[in-house]
Design a protein around this motif. Structure first.
Motif, short mmCIF file in Angstrom:
data_model
loop_
_atom_site.label_atom_id
_atom_site.label_comp_id
_atom_site.label_asym_id
_atom_site.label_seq_id
_atom_site.Cartn_x
_atom_site.Cartn_y
_atom_site.Cartn_z
N ALA A 127 17.14 -12.69 65.39
CA ALA A 127 17.97 -13.67 64.69
C ALA A 127 19.43 -13.48 65.06
O ALA A 127 19.90 -12.37 65.31
N GLU A 128 20.17 -14.60 65.08
CA GLU A 128 21.63 -14.55 65.16
C GLU A 128 22.15 -14.50 63.73
O GLU A 128 21.56 -15.09 62.83
N GLN A 186 16.37 -6.20 59.56
CA GLN A 186 15.04 -6.60 60.04
C GLN A 186 15.10 -7.92 60.80
O GLN A 186 14.52 -8.07 61.88
N GLN A 187 15.81 -8.91 60.24
CA GLN A 187 15.93 -10.21 60.88
C GLN A 187 16.64 -10.10 62.23
O GLN A 187 16.24 -10.74 63.21
N TYR A 188 17.68 -9.29 62.28
CA TYR A 188 18.42 -9.11 63.55
C TYR A 188 17.51 -8.51 64.62
O TYR A 188 17.54 -8.94 65.79
N TYR A 206 14.09 -16.15 60.80
CA TYR A 206 15.05 -17.23 60.99
C TYR A 206 15.75 -17.07 62.34
O TYR A 206 15.92 -15.96 62.84
N ASN A 207 16.13 -18.21 62.91
CA ASN A 207 16.87 -18.17 64.17
C ASN A 207 18.35 -17.85 63.96
O ASN A 207 18.98 -17.19 64.77
N LEU A 208 18.88 -18.36 62.84
CA LEU A 208 20.29 -18.16 62.52
C LEU A 208 20.43 -17.94 61.02
O LEU A 208 19.91 -18.70 60.22
#
Length: 320
Positions: free
Chosen positions: A104-105, A98-100, A69-71
């Motif tokens: 991702a923001e 993991q997303q960060y 995801y972007n955010l």
């Protein structure tokens, strides 16, 4: 198109989720009206929580699915036992990390910052939360540079906000970053939000920690609260407590998180705020009745603690 994931945590606050969705939907609608491509694709991200019925119209994803995801937005929690809530939502922690690391923001609304704090991603970075949750957050995550007075913070790709309506300031800040100032201003007008509010100190209330078993500290708290108008030194506060000054100060700071003098100061400021809100006393009476003798010193301490002058506070909050 920006992929937005809204976490549906255990104990999520429904109003918080609704506000997040409403703002991003509004940005999409404003773009649609201009014949432009929609900026946001919105997903609800589940761990073990089933969405409320009205949320069934949104795309729902399980965090175990291999998507980036972007955010990611973490809503506020309804619980008073934040450590228990973090434990219940522990499956989100490695996923957020993991997303960060995949660029991702991550943005948090109000007490949602506790879950982000548990990831360690905020260590050494600035953050804020609801003013009344700041003491608990500082104690739980001492490595975070907490800014209790701030409405919104941004440190790289991490965003946090204060309590309640501060979530709109956070979301407008994100809209301005991603969609431009024009869209942010239009959204601010739709939601009747003043974009320039940066301080939340004046919404705070002093809520001293009492759920402890230290009788010495409890006695010191009681002495301060009963005698805040008359005492000014630690010696006066603890004269009837069977313990040394050094021991009391050490234990008080360890249990409560602030010194007895700071506790006295906050007790006095809270008393002054109530007098300003609830009475028509002259300012000199307010100053004296909250334990101060020097008007200049009182105004200086009040402004530092509350973020505005006593007169401004009265104008804003006095019951008419």
């Amino acid at each position: 198109m920006i992929k937005v994931g809204v976490l549906l945590t255990q104990h999520y606050k429904l109003l918080s989720v609704a506000a997040i969705l409403d703002v991003f939907e509004t940005a999409n609608k404003l773009h649609q009206e201009k014949g432009l491509e929609l900026p946001y694709e919105i997903f609800l991200l589940n761990g073990d929580v089933q969405p409320e019925m009205f949320l069934n119209t949104y795309k729902s994803k399980w965090i175990g699915q291999n998507e980036v995801y972007n955010l990611i937005v973490i809503p506020a929690f309804t619980t008073e036992n934040m450590q228990a809530s973090i434990a219940l939502n522990s499956s989100f922690i490695p996923w957020l990390i993991q997303q960060y690391h995949k660029e991702a923001e991550i943005a948090t609304v109000c007490t949602g910052v506790f879950l982000l704090g548990a990831t360690g991603l905020l260590d050494g970075k600035v953050a804020t939360t609801h003013v009344d949750a700041c003491a608990a957050f500082a104690k739980a995550f001492p490595a975070v540079k907490l800014k209790p007075d701030k409405t919104v913070t941004q440190d790289g790709r991490l965003f946090t906000s204060g309590g309640a309506t501060s979530s709109f300031h956070l979301l407008l800040h994100i809209l301005q970053n991603q969609c431009g100032k024009e869209i942010a201003i239009k959204a601010a007008k739709i939601f009747a939000i003043d974009m320039d509010r940066q301080n939340q100190s004046y919404f705070s209330s002093f809520q001293p920690f009492r759920h402890h078993n230290d009788e010495i500290v409890a006695s010191a708290q009681e002495q301060i609260e009963l005698n805040y108008q008359d005492v000014s030194t630690i010696e006066e506060m603890i004269k009837d407590i069977p313990s040394s000054r050094r021991n009391i100060v050490r234990r008080f700071k360890q249990v409560i998180g602030i010194t007895p003098i700071e506790y006295l100061q906050q007790t006095r400021i809270e008393a002054a705020k109530k007098l300003l809100e609830q009475t028509a006393q002259q300012m000199t009476e307010v100053i004296y009745n909250s334990g101060y003798n020097d008007p200049k010193a009182f105004r200086k301490v009040f402004r530092k603690a509350v973020g505005m002058t006593p007169s401004e506070y009265r104008d804003k909050f006095q019951a008419k």
